[in-house]
Design a protein around this motif. Structure first.
Motif, short mmCIF file in Angstrom:
data_model
loop_
_atom_site.label_atom_id
_atom_site.label_comp_id
_atom_site.label_asym_id
_atom_site.label_seq_id
_atom_site.Cartn_x
_atom_site.Cartn_y
_atom_site.Cartn_z
N SER A 128 -10.17 -9.08 -19.52
CA SER A 128 -9.86 -10.18 -18.60
C SER A 128 -9.33 -11.38 -19.37
O SER A 128 -9.76 -11.66 -20.48
CB SER A 128 -11.12 -10.61 -17.85
N VAL A 129 -8.44 -12.10 -18.71
CA VAL A 129 -7.89 -13.29 -19.31
C VAL A 129 -7.92 -14.41 -18.26
O VAL A 129 -7.68 -14.16 -17.08
CB VAL A 129 -6.46 -13.05 -19.84
N ALA A 130 -8.29 -15.62 -18.72
CA ALA A 130 -8.30 -16.76 -17.81
C ALA A 130 -7.14 -17.68 -18.15
O ALA A 130 -6.81 -17.88 -19.31
CB ALA A 130 -9.61 -17.52 -17.93
N VAL A 131 -6.52 -18.24 -17.10
CA VAL A 131 -5.41 -19.17 -17.30
C VAL A 131 -5.75 -20.46 -16.56
O VAL A 131 -6.12 -20.44 -15.39
CB VAL A 131 -4.10 -18.56 -16.76
N VAL A 132 -5.66 -21.58 -17.26
CA VAL A 132 -6.05 -22.87 -16.70
C VAL A 132 -4.87 -23.81 -16.76
O VAL A 132 -4.12 -23.80 -17.73
CB VAL A 132 -7.22 -23.46 -17.52
N ASP A 133 -4.70 -24.65 -15.72
CA ASP A 133 -3.63 -25.65 -15.82
C ASP A 133 -4.20 -27.06 -15.73
O ASP A 133 -5.42 -27.25 -15.64
CB ASP A 133 -2.52 -25.39 -14.78
N GLY A 134 -3.34 -28.04 -15.79
CA GLY A 134 -3.77 -29.43 -15.92
C GLY A 134 -4.22 -30.08 -14.62
O GLY A 134 -4.38 -31.29 -14.57
N THR A 135 -4.42 -29.31 -13.57
CA THR A 135 -4.92 -29.91 -12.34
C THR A 135 -6.43 -29.81 -12.25
O THR A 135 -7.01 -30.05 -11.20
CB THR A 135 -4.27 -29.25 -11.11
N LEU A 136 -7.08 -29.42 -13.34
CA LEU A 136 -8.54 -29.35 -13.38
C LEU A 136 -9.08 -30.44 -14.30
O LEU A 136 -8.38 -30.92 -15.20
CB LEU A 136 -9.00 -27.99 -13.89
N LYS B 8 -15.96 -25.29 -18.88
CA LYS B 8 -16.79 -24.26 -18.25
C LYS B 8 -16.08 -22.90 -18.27
O LYS B 8 -16.68 -21.87 -18.58
CB LYS B 8 -17.09 -24.70 -16.81
N ILE B 9 -14.79 -22.95 -17.94
CA ILE B 9 -14.02 -21.70 -17.90
C ILE B 9 -13.90 -21.12 -19.32
O ILE B 9 -14.06 -19.92 -19.54
CB ILE B 9 -12.63 -21.95 -17.28
N ARG B 10 -13.69 -22.01 -20.29
CA ARG B 10 -13.55 -21.56 -21.67
C ARG B 10 -14.86 -20.94 -22.18
O ARG B 10 -14.85 -19.99 -22.96
CB ARG B 10 -13.17 -22.76 -22.54
N GLU B 11 -15.96 -21.50 -21.70
CA GLU B 11 -17.27 -20.97 -22.06
C GLU B 11 -17.44 -19.54 -21.55
O GLU B 11 -17.98 -18.67 -22.23
CB GLU B 11 -18.31 -21.86 -21.36
N LEU B 12 -16.95 -19.32 -20.34
CA LEU B 12 -17.18 -18.04 -19.67
C LEU B 12 -16.20 -16.97 -20.14
O LEU B 12 -16.56 -15.81 -20.30
CB LEU B 12 -17.05 -18.26 -18.16
N PHE B 13 -14.96 -17.38 -20.35
CA PHE B 13 -13.93 -16.41 -20.74
C PHE B 13 -13.61 -16.56 -22.23
O PHE B 13 -13.17 -17.63 -22.64
CB PHE B 13 -12.65 -16.65 -19.93
N LYS C 142 -5.81 -30.93 -25.47
CA LYS C 142 -6.91 -31.23 -26.39
C LYS C 142 -7.93 -30.09 -26.41
O LYS C 142 -8.48 -29.76 -27.45
CB LYS C 142 -7.61 -32.52 -25.96
N LEU C 143 -8.20 -29.50 -25.25
CA LEU C 143 -9.27 -28.52 -25.16
C LEU C 143 -8.82 -27.10 -25.50
O LEU C 143 -9.53 -26.35 -26.14
CB LEU C 143 -9.87 -28.53 -23.74
N PHE D 133 -7.30 -14.17 -14.28
CA PHE D 133 -7.93 -15.16 -13.41
C PHE D 133 -7.18 -16.48 -13.61
O PHE D 133 -7.19 -17.03 -14.71
CB PHE D 133 -9.40 -15.37 -13.79
N ILE D 134 -6.55 -16.97 -12.56
CA ILE D 134 -5.82 -18.23 -12.69
C ILE D 134 -6.62 -19.34 -12.02
O ILE D 134 -7.07 -19.20 -10.89
CB ILE D 134 -4.41 -18.11 -12.07
N PHE D 135 -6.82 -20.44 -12.74
CA PHE D 135 -7.55 -21.59 -12.22
C PHE D 135 -6.58 -22.77 -12.12
O PHE D 135 -6.07 -23.24 -13.13
CB PHE D 135 -8.70 -21.97 -13.15
N SER D 136 -6.33 -23.21 -10.89
CA SER D 136 -5.40 -24.33 -10.71
C SER D 136 -5.70 -24.98 -9.37
O SER D 136 -5.67 -24.32 -8.34
CB SER D 136 -3.96 -23.83 -10.73
N ARG D 137 -6.01 -26.26 -9.41
CA ARG D 137 -6.34 -26.92 -8.14
C ARG D 137 -5.10 -27.00 -7.26
O ARG D 137 -5.14 -26.65 -6.10
CB ARG D 137 -6.93 -28.31 -8.41
#
Lengths: 181, 512
Positions: free
Chosen positions: B294-302, B309-314, B424-425, B443-447
């Motif tokens: 699994s791979v998580a993808v995060v964008d700057g709307t969070l 938290k997402i980085r901790e989990l994935f 930064k993160l 898993f994509i995380f984006s508000r």
């Protein structure tokens, strides 16, 4: 025994909300009557014409027709003190919204174009009052002594003014008693 | 040292101060109408009138001078203030009971303060048209008292120069762009005119009748709709945002744009009660086991906390940027933006994006005669201290071709609010660099997902999305989870000036 202060009220171009607020004084009305207030011609007593020398005349509503203009002048002649009660009497109020339009436009909208109007007859007859070109607050027609603004004024404001006048003092509305809405 | 008297008491000061400011300092209240603490005084309404050695002066625009003998509350002055208010009240439509700002109106409060209970003069003499053409603002000249606060804030603070006064005397009106319809004018909908209007002349259509200021709870926060992060005041009533005003005491000093003031409110109401997942609190409950595929993808709307938290989990977390962010280390501060002589702008519209920065550039162009250059001009010369402001997702080759060797500061504008925090993160670990054969689930995380990802996700077998608008992408993903809006969590983010801003939870999340 103190002499009774005669109070008379009339209801011109308004919604009667101010008279409702007047009745809403409830037990304070009894206080006022105990302290020497008496009603002459009012919508409550269903009398139209106050006697000459009435002490306090209260006017609700603005002046929008020729009949109302006459009534208001009659009140001034017969009453020693005139109070304009409510936003319509003090400022002109909601009825002044029609000042934007000509009277012919207003009649046409109300009696000809109105969706529920099937006869399309303009009301006519000598008994029917004529609309004035502009709706006016009472102080544009006669001299007014005291003002109680509010839509409607609170019973507390009306009580404050009447109780002070009955005691022979000058009323002044301050704080929460003074409201334009 | 200036020596003077106020109501026969002697005072002295060293600094330049207006009479009104000094009276405020020593606790004497003088009613004012056209005065606004963050605008230059003009002294047009005369409500703050005082008497100095027999002459009437307006206290808001008169500076204290040696030998003044000031009277503030003589019966004569109180009576004059009442008459001035009467003139203002009877000139236009000030029937409070059919105005939507009644009981929340500076002008009405002045009437109460002076005990005004009727008008001496006939009212409703001039009738002006009501302008309802603007998408967010109702504009009614009939309620105007010509205090010119809107005109001043539109030019001095916001730098838009849309509003001005037209005609003379009792026929004076406020006009947009010298007389075009407000909705068709060059107004950028920053809404500062609404915020400073002391009457109901400018009214927010989205907040009228929802609650007066004193019925609402005021929460100071930062706007999350763009990377500038302007200071805002959120007016909350029940489970609704009544309105958002700009915060004069924040680092942006009262500036705001249509995104912060109107779009966030509209968005909040749109998604209200439809989302319930707080990533920080609930992600553990939803995703129990994360395998190595699994791979998580995060964008700057969070917010930062959510990203952590997402980085901790994935173990495999990647960032999603519009383009690879090589440069996001802006070193200048918001205040320093006022100090430049030349502004070079590439790839963005001053009126539509990053509106607060646009305001600063526009007002500096007018008041300090600065040079503003758009990069579509082929030839240009720069002079003085220069700053180059461009989006980080603008074509980098084009930019380096222009600024190669030029001595200027840079301000890079990221796309998403917390792109700086994301860098930064998570850093430059972007999805484009991922070996896609290695992973099967994404898993994509984006508000607010605003980057086209359809090409990327098509390579994965199982696709999940955490976003606020669950209907928009439902056909692209196996499952879409609704995450809460920015008003329903505590969080922090970095704005483009590298400031860490904290956002307080405004509403508890709804249990759907």
């Amino acid at each position: 025994m103190k002499t009774k202060k005669l109070v008379s009220t009339i209801w011109c171009e308004g919604c009667s909300g101010c008279h409702m607020s007047f009745l809403d004084m409830d037990e304070k009305l009894v206080d006022l009557i105990k302290n020497g207030m008496a009603f002459s011609a009012t919508p409550f007593t269903d009398l139209k014409i106050p006697p000459h020398g009435t002490d306090i005349g209260i006017i609700e509503g603005s002046v929008a027709t020729d009949t109302q203009e006459e009534e208001v002048k009659m009140m001034r002649e017969r009453c020693k003190i005139i109070i304009a009660m409510g936003d319509c009497a003090v400022f002109g109020g909601i009825p002044t919204m029609r000042n934007r339009y000509e009277t012919t436009e207003i009649f046409s909208r109300a009696y000809k174009q109105a969706e529920t109007n099937y006869n399309q007859h303009l009301p006519a007859g000598e008994d029917i009052s004529k609309l004035l070109a502009k709706v006016k607050p009472v102080n544009e027609v006669i001299k007014v002594d005291y003002y109680i603004p509010g839509c409607p004024p609170t019973p507390e404001a009306i009580y404050e003014v009447l109780s002070k006048l009955i005691e022979g003092k000058t009323p002044e509305l301050k704080g929460k008693l003074l409201s334009y809405e | 040292m200036k020596k003077f008297k106020i109501n026969s008491v002697e005072y002295s000061i060293d600094t330049e101060k207006t009479i009104f400011e000094f009276l405020k300092d020593i606790g004497i209240y003088i009613p004012t109408l056209c005065y606004h603490p963050y605008l230059r005084p003009v002294g047009s309404c005369r409500v703050c009138i005082i008497k100095d050695r027999g002459k009437f002066k307006n206290s808001c625009a008169t500076f204290i001078d040696d030998g003044m003998d000031i009277e503030t509350h003589t019966p004569e002055l109180i009576e004059i203030r009442k008459w001035i208010l009467q003139f203002l009240f009877s000139e236009r439509n000030h029937y409070c009971m059919y105005c939507c700002v009644t009981n929340d109106c500076e002008f009405q409060n002045l009437g109460y303060y002076t005990g005004l209970d009727h008008f001496h003069f006939p009212t409703f003499r001039n009738i002006f048209d009501i302008d309802n053409s603007h998408p967010y603002i109702l504009f009614d000249n009939n309620r105007c008292v010509l205090c010119s606060r809107c005109v001043r804030v539109c030019s001095e603070v916001a730098g838009h120069f849309v509003l001005s006064e037209n005609n003379k005397g009792e026929h004076s009106i406020i006009v947009a762009d010298n007389g075009v319809q407000f909705g068709k004018s060059s107004c950028t909908s920053c809404g500062l005119c609404v915020q400073v209007c002391p009457t109901g002349t400018f009214v927010d259509k989205y907040s009228m009748y929802l609650g007066r200021s004193w019925e609402t709870q005021k929460i100071r926060s930062y706007c999350f709709s763009c990377p500038v992060g302007c200071g805002i005041e959120i007016y909350k009533r029940g489970n609704n945002i009544v309105k958002i005003y700009s915060d004069w005491n924040s680092f942006t000093k009262g500036l705001i744009c249509y995104k912060g003031r109107y779009e966030t409110v509209i968005n909040y109401r749109k998604y209200k009660n439809k989302t319930n997942i707080d990533i920080y609190e609930d992600l553990n409950k939803i995703i129990k086991n994360v395998d190595e595929n699994s791979v998580a993808v995060v964008d700057g709307t969070l917010f930062n906390e959510e990203i952590e938290k997402i980085r901790e989990l994935f173990p495999n977390t990647f960032a999603l940027y519009k383009v690879n962010p090589k440069i996001l280390d802006n070193s200048i501060s918001f205040d320093e933006l006022d100090n430049y002589q030349t502004y070079i702008i590439a790839g963005w519209d001053l009126n539509k994006e990053y509106g607060t920065i646009g305001s600063i550039i526009k007002r500096n162009k007018y008041y300090r005669n600065c040079k503003v250059i758009y990069l579509d001009n082929e030839k240009f010369e720069v002079s003085g201290k220069t700053i180059f402001i461009y989006k980080n997702y603008y074509d980098p080759n084009f930019i380096s071709g222009f600024i190669g060797g030029m001595d200027c500061d840079h301000l890079v504008l990221p796309l998403n609010t917390n792109d700086v925090g994301l860098l930064k993160l998570i850093g430059n670990k972007t999805l484009q660099e991922v070996d896609n054969l290695k992973y099967s689930s994404i898993f994509i995380f984006s508000r607010y997902l605003n980057i086209n990802i359809s090409n990327i996700i098509s390579r994965f077998r199982r696709k999940f999305l955490f976003t606020i608008d669950i209907n928009r992408y439902s056909d692209l993903f196996d499952e879409v989870f609704p995450i809460v809006s920015e008003f329903e969590i505590n969080g922090s983010f970095y704005n483009l000036f590298n400031q860490l801003l904290y956002v307080e939870r405004v509403f508890d999340k709804e249990v759907v």
